[in-house]
Design a protein around this motif. Structure first.
Motif, PDB file in Angstrom:
ATOM      1  N   THR A 100     -35.118 -43.967   5.654  1.00  0.00           N
ATOM      2  CA  THR A 100     -35.571 -42.874   4.797  1.00  0.00           C
ATOM      3  C   THR A 100     -36.560 -43.334   3.730  1.00  0.00           C
ATOM      4  O   THR A 100     -37.488 -42.603   3.378  1.00  0.00           O
ATOM      5  CB  THR A 100     -34.368 -42.184   4.123  1.00  0.00           C
ATOM      6  OG1 THR A 100     -33.623 -43.141   3.355  1.00  0.00           O
ATOM      7  CG2 THR A 100     -33.454 -41.560   5.167  1.00  0.00           C
ATOM      8  N   SER A 101     -36.369 -44.552   3.192  1.00  0.00           N
ATOM      9  CA  SER A 101     -37.276 -45.033   2.143  1.00  0.00           C
ATOM     10  C   SER A 101     -38.683 -45.243   2.691  1.00  0.00           C
ATOM     11  O   SER A 101     -39.676 -45.070   1.964  1.00  0.00           O
ATOM     12  CB  SER A 101     -36.748 -46.335   1.533  1.00  0.00           C
ATOM     13  OG  SER A 101     -36.712 -47.376   2.503  1.00  0.00           O
TER      14      SER A 101
ATOM     15  N   ASN B 161     -37.105 -36.078   0.378  1.00  0.00           N
ATOM     16  CA  ASN B 161     -36.181 -36.125  -0.761  1.00  0.00           C
ATOM     17  C   ASN B 161     -35.354 -34.856  -0.842  1.00  0.00           C
ATOM     18  O   ASN B 161     -34.128 -34.895  -1.034  1.00  0.00           O
ATOM     19  CB  ASN B 161     -36.958 -36.309  -2.072  1.00  0.00           C
ATOM     20  CG  ASN B 161     -36.939 -37.750  -2.545  1.00  0.00           C
ATOM     21  OD1 ASN B 161     -35.956 -38.458  -2.382  1.00  0.00           O
ATOM     22  ND2 ASN B 161     -38.041 -38.179  -3.134  1.00  0.00           N
TER      23      ASN B 161
ATOM     24  N   PRO C  52     -34.681 -51.322  -1.043  1.00  0.00           N
ATOM     25  CA  PRO C  52     -33.580 -50.428  -0.664  1.00  0.00           C
ATOM     26  C   PRO C  52     -32.215 -51.042  -0.963  1.00  0.00           C
ATOM     27  O   PRO C  52     -31.285 -50.343  -1.383  1.00  0.00           O
ATOM     28  CB  PRO C  52     -33.791 -50.228   0.845  1.00  0.00           C
ATOM     29  CG  PRO C  52     -35.245 -50.447   1.050  1.00  0.00           C
ATOM     30  CD  PRO C  52     -35.606 -51.541   0.092  1.00  0.00           C
TER      31      PRO C  52
ATOM     32  N   CYS D 216     -31.067 -46.111   4.543  1.00  0.00           N
ATOM     33  CA  CYS D 216     -32.044 -46.206   3.459  1.00  0.00           C
ATOM     34  C   CYS D 216     -33.331 -46.902   3.890  1.00  0.00           C
ATOM     35  O   CYS D 216     -34.412 -46.562   3.399  1.00  0.00           O
ATOM     36  CB  CYS D 216     -31.438 -46.916   2.247  1.00  0.00           C
ATOM     37  SG  CYS D 216     -30.230 -45.911   1.355  1.00  0.00           S
ATOM     38  N   TYR D 217     -33.232 -47.882   4.782  1.00  0.00           N
ATOM     39  CA  TYR D 217     -34.452 -48.517   5.275  1.00  0.00           C
ATOM     40  C   TYR D 217     -35.304 -47.514   6.038  1.00  0.00           C
ATOM     41  O   TYR D 217     -36.534 -47.547   5.978  1.00  0.00           O
ATOM     42  CB  TYR D 217     -34.115 -49.727   6.152  1.00  0.00           C
ATOM     43  CG  TYR D 217     -33.943 -50.989   5.344  1.00  0.00           C
ATOM     44  CD1 TYR D 217     -35.041 -51.666   4.830  1.00  0.00           C
ATOM     45  CD2 TYR D 217     -32.681 -51.492   5.055  1.00  0.00           C
ATOM     46  CE1 TYR D 217     -34.901 -52.799   4.065  1.00  0.00           C
ATOM     47  CE2 TYR D 217     -32.520 -52.628   4.278  1.00  0.00           C
ATOM     48  CZ  TYR D 217     -33.631 -53.272   3.784  1.00  0.00           C
ATOM     49  OH  TYR D 217     -33.484 -54.396   3.005  1.00  0.00           O
TER      50      TYR D 217
ATOM     51  N   GLY E 280     -31.519 -44.975  -2.592  1.00  0.00           N
ATOM     52  CA  GLY E 280     -32.196 -45.814  -1.607  1.00  0.00           C
ATOM     53  C   GLY E 280     -33.404 -45.143  -0.993  1.00  0.00           C
ATOM     54  O   GLY E 280     -34.410 -45.799  -0.696  1.00  0.00           O
ATOM     55  N   THR E 281     -33.338 -43.834  -0.799  1.00  0.00           N
ATOM     56  CA  THR E 281     -34.479 -43.102  -0.251  1.00  0.00           C
ATOM     57  C   THR E 281     -35.671 -43.181  -1.200  1.00  0.00           C
ATOM     58  O   THR E 281     -36.826 -43.247  -0.769  1.00  0.00           O
ATOM     59  CB  THR E 281     -34.098 -41.623  -0.012  1.00  0.00           C
ATOM     60  OG1 THR E 281     -33.036 -41.567   0.955  1.00  0.00           O
ATOM     61  CG2 THR E 281     -35.277 -40.832   0.515  1.00  0.00           C
ATOM     62  N   ARG E 282     -35.417 -43.201  -2.498  1.00  0.00           N
ATOM     63  CA  ARG E 282     -36.502 -43.240  -3.497  1.00  0.00           C
ATOM     64  C   ARG E 282     -36.907 -44.662  -3.875  1.00  0.00           C
ATOM     65  O   ARG E 282     -37.728 -44.849  -4.783  1.00  0.00           O
ATOM     66  CB  ARG E 282     -36.061 -42.512  -4.772  1.00  0.00           C
ATOM     67  CG  ARG E 282     -35.699 -41.063  -4.605  1.00  0.00           C
ATOM     68  CD  ARG E 282     -35.514 -40.396  -5.973  1.00  0.00           C
ATOM     69  NE  ARG E 282     -34.583 -41.146  -6.801  1.00  0.00           N
ATOM     70  CZ  ARG E 282     -33.266 -40.930  -6.847  1.00  0.00           C
ATOM     71  NH1 ARG E 282     -32.740 -40.002  -6.074  1.00  0.00           N
ATOM     72  NH2 ARG E 282     -32.479 -41.646  -7.638  1.00  0.00           N
ATOM     73  N   ALA E 283     -36.358 -45.659  -3.209  1.00  0.00           N
ATOM     74  CA  ALA E 283     -36.559 -47.057  -3.636  1.00  0.00           C
ATOM     75  C   ALA E 283     -38.034 -47.434  -3.762  1.00  0.00           C
ATOM     76  O   ALA E 283     -38.457 -47.982  -4.793  1.00  0.00           O
ATOM     77  CB  ALA E 283     -35.858 -48.003  -2.660  1.00  0.00           C
TER      78      ALA E 283
ATOM     79  N   LYS F 109     -31.225 -50.596  -4.639  1.00  0.00           N
ATOM     80  CA  LYS F 109     -30.721 -49.261  -4.952  1.00  0.00           C
ATOM     81  C   LYS F 109     -29.283 -49.073  -4.468  1.00  0.00           C
ATOM     82  O   LYS F 109     -28.456 -48.462  -5.157  1.00  0.00           O
ATOM     83  CB  LYS F 109     -31.625 -48.203  -4.322  1.00  0.00           C
ATOM     84  CG  LYS F 109     -32.963 -48.042  -5.006  1.00  0.00           C
ATOM     85  CD  LYS F 109     -32.792 -47.400  -6.377  1.00  0.00           C
ATOM     86  CE  LYS F 109     -34.111 -47.044  -7.016  1.00  0.00           C
ATOM     87  NZ  LYS F 109     -33.939 -46.357  -8.323  1.00  0.00           N
TER      88      LYS F 109
END
Length: 277
Positions: free
Chosen positions: A175-176, A186, A121, A172-173, A99-102, A124
């Protein structure tokens, strides 16, 4: 209409309207992670199983931890106690990492004006959910074989899975959105996950360790402690989640804070994503 949606973000009704697109992207994301390998998606299940086996062998045969007891006071096989904590942790770590890399992974979609990037996110997290569902089934079969058959209390696994899903999606919202501008996040997430598996705790039993009450209180503030203990409550201890109403209220309060913060940061930075990517 598309610009209006992009400005105001994705609502629950928007999730429903885009459910088929989210489903297709989630399934495709899961499959493409293993594209080109001979075993394909089988690797998604092999690695966690091997990890469980290694941890079980090292701790059960090497360190010989203190016995864990169920609600009836009987000793519980360590492998069951371990699986009860690792199954939710696998989902959390995979979902948070993905989710972080979404936005980075789907940068070509972020640059499309008409695409609803708020779903990325979620795509993912849904991708990680496929493996989690498999391991829930794996855990129930393993527990059943070793004498812990599913009962009404096991239904709580659905509640705790939903709780985990909402919590990690909220993270994730946040961090992404941040990783687009701070790529080192990351690596920070990877370090946090390495520490988190020990601090939750997953492999060691907090109740049998000689640690101070203050440290024990601090460790229990980790929202993942509520989730992992909830899985063990459902499978081993047969405790209902409302019996720990203070922890339940605390968990959802923390989740709500992260959801509001993540949504705010995502909306605030969204207009700059395409420029940076």
């Amino acid at each position: 209409m598309a610009a209006d949606k992009k400005k105001h973000g994705l609502t629950l009704s928007g999730v429903y309207e885009n459910r088929k697109l989210i489903g297709r992207l989630s399934a495709n994301d899961f499959k493409t992670r293993f594209a080109g390998s001979y075993l394909g998606i089988i690797w998604a299940f092999v690695q966690p199983v091997i990890t469980i086996f290694v941890y079980w062998f090292v701790f059960e045969k090497g360190f010989k931890p203190a016995p864990v007891r169920d609600a009836a006071g009987a000793d519980v096989p360590y492998v069951l106690w371990l699986v009860g904590g690792l199954v939710p942790w696998f989902f959390f770590s995979e979902a948070l990492s993905g989710g972080t890399r979404a936005l980075l992974d789907y940068s070509y979609l972020v640059k499309k004006v008409v695409f609803q990037i708020d779903i990325l996110p979620m795509v993912k997290v849904n991708s990680a959910l496929f493996v989690h569902v498999f391991f829930l089934g794996f855990a129930l079969v393993l527990f059943g074989i070793l004498g812990y058959l599913p009962d009404l209390c096991s239904i709580q696994l659905l509640y705790y899975s939903v709780s985990m899903y909402v919590f990690v999606l909220a993270l994730c919202y946040l961090t992404s959105a941040l990783v687009v501008f701070f790529r080192d996040l990351n690596q920070i997430i990877n370090i946090v996950l390495q520490v988190g598996v020990w601090a939750t705790p997953i492999m060691w039993n907090m109740d049998t360790m000689d640690i101070s009450p203050v440290l024990k209180f601090i460790l229990k503030l980790n929202p993942l402690y509520y989730i992992t203990e909830g899985y063990r409550d459902s499978l081993l201890y047969k405790r209902a989640f409302w019996e720990k109403w203070e922890m339940t209220l605390y968990f959802w309060a923390v989740t709500a804070v992260f959801m509001l913060l993540g949504n705010y940061v995502f909306k605030k930075l969204r207009m700059h994503f395409a420029d940076v990517l």
